[in-house]
Design an enzyme around this catalytic site. Structure first.
Site: not given
Ligand SMILES: OC[C@@H]1[C@@H](O)[C@H](O)[C@@H](O)c2nc(CNc3ccccc3)cn21
Length: 437
Positions: A164, A347
């Site tokens: 990401e 994910e």
């Molecule tokens: O938030 C859940 C997971 C996180 O724990 C992972 O480390 C990360 O890869 C991850 N990405 C998202 C989707 N993107 C996102 C959107 C808003 C804030 C932070 C991440 C969710 N998640």
């Protein structure tokens, strides 16, 4: 819906990330998330990853749990500051940890998928070399990637360069909610570009070192929808889709940023050296898709990117994210048609109001969430999408960045006071699904 409804080679797995689960800070150099989480006010309750799930000392137990659930594959990230002191000098003790982790996974017939960077940049590279803002970071990243390819590439054949980059750039350098907590719009675009260059340099090294391996990049993939049929809202949503999704996919496949988004960034300097896109657009073997929800967008004159989020009406998870499995189907079909690359869902999962009662956690909401998103996945495959795997986020509850330990995404519940693990009902459901029951 049964497991045998999916292609025989389809890989069902689960995923984690180093800073979120490992702890073990005594055996590694610090990352930007160590400094950020120890800065007052940056994380809920001042939570940090010093101990986390103590996976550094408990990895064998955690692999036994994955074996019991019956996953085919496990996606995890390597801590750059653990395997290279200050991101520069190889640290054999840290490398040895991942050697043992990989060997234990293989012993248990679990296919390792390694993410090289899941946000824990060595603090030294940030403090002394200006981190992702320095174009030279791509050389440091290529050296790190090459070391890992040489050390593990004989046994690990599936690699993801970055997790990401949108989060690293936008949340870390514009919004400021993630490490290193900058709030500079222009910086976030320089960072995004250097992340993509670093990705490309790693792919170049990979082709020389792991000739029988597959490499890709994982981005957050959000279904972006307009709040209304008003032309301004529709245009705002289209641009947000380009800023979040296109910005990190188009350069890799098409060798350029999305045109309308570039044209909309009137005051942003992109001054890109000529051959940068030759580096960025190295052929990759797959895209990793992190899908969680949608974003409903309307026009907003006052935002630098002229948009604002609207509150959607659908049921939400503990993160406030709408539960929207249709969005997963839509993005998978769109990406399959647009980029024509194999895809993995690297994910997907939800944070829930998980309560430990009599050593059980009844998370039917998570079982339903997973079933609904599996259905979208199966529908996409039936409609021709070249989708090869699905990694539930997450194996276990862990450090949820700025939310600390207040949000639980795991299939496995972690009691952080005792470090005891408990399989939630969703883990038991997944186990039966994987047994084709
Ligand atoms: O938030 C859940 C997971 C996180 O724990 C992972 O480390 C990360 O890869 C991850 N990405 C998202 C989707 N993107 C996102 C959107 C808003 C804030 C932070 C991440 C969710 N998640």
């Amino acid at each position: 819906m049964k497991r045998t409804d999916f292609p025989k080679e389809f890989k069902f797995g689960t995923a984690t990330a180093s800073y979120q689960i490992e702890g073990g800070i005594e055996d590694r150099s610090p990352s930007i998330w160590d400094e950020f989480s120890h800065t007052p006010g940056k994380t809920k309750n001042g939570d940090n990853g010093d101990v986390a799930c103590d996976h550094y000392h408990r990895y064998e137990e955690d692999i036994e749990i994955m074996k019991d659930i019956g996953v085919d594959a496990y996606r995890f990230s390597i801590s750059w500051p653990r395997v290279m002191t200050d991101g520069i000098k190889p640290n054999e003790k840290g490398i040895d940890f991942y050697q043992k982790l990989v060997d234990k996974l293989l012993e248990n017939n679990i296919t390792p998928f390694i993410t090289l960077y899941h946000w824990d940049l060595p603090l030294y590279l940030y403090k002394e070399k200006n981190g992702w803002l320095n174009p030279d970071i791509a050389n440091y990243f290529q050296d790190y990637a090459s070391l890992m390819f040489n050390k593990l590439g004989d046994r690990v054949k599936h690699w993801i360069t970055l997790n990401e980059p949108w989060c690293s750039a936008f949340l870390g350098y514009f919004v400021g909610e993630h490490a290193p907590g900058h709030k500079d719009f222009q910086e976030s675009f320089y960072v995004a570009h250097n992340l993509l260059r670093s990705h490309g340099k790693a792919v170049i090294a990979f082709r020389d070192i792991v000739k029988d391996g597959k490499i890709g990049i994982t981005n957050v993939v959000t279904k972006v929808e307009s709040l209304s049929n008003d032309e301004k809202d529709i245009q705002a949503a289209k641009l947000v889709d380009q800023y979040i999704n296109g910005w990190y996919h188009d350069p890799i496949v098409y060798g350029k940023y999305p045109e309308e988004a570039v044209n909309s960034l009137k005051n942003i300097k992109l001054d890109i050296p000529e051959n940068d896109f030759d580096i960025i657009s190295q052929t990759i073997d797959f895209f990793g898709v992190n899908y969680y929800s949608r974003q409903v967008i309307s026009y907003d004159e006052n935002h630098p990117l002229k948009f604002k989020h609207a509150e959607g009406p659908l049921p939400k998870t503990e993160m406030g994210w709408e539960i929207y499995p249709k969005g997963l189907y839509d993005k998978l079909v769109e990406f399959n048609n647009k980029y024509k690359l194999p895809l993995y869902i690297t994910e997907n999962g939800m944070a829930g109001p998980d309560k430990l009662e009599n050593e059980q956690i009844h998370d039917d909401y998570r079982i339903n969430y997973i079933k609904d998103h599996f259905k979208s996945t199966l529908d996409a495959i039936k409609d021709g999408v070249d989708l090869r795997g699905y990694f539930i986020w997450s194996l276990m509850d862990n450090f949820e960045w700025a939310h600390g330990y207040s949000k639980r995404f795991g299939l496995v519940y972690v009691d952080y006071n005792t470090q005891k693990r408990y399989l939630k009902d969703s883990a038991l459901w997944y186990k039966n699904f994987l047994l084709n029951k």
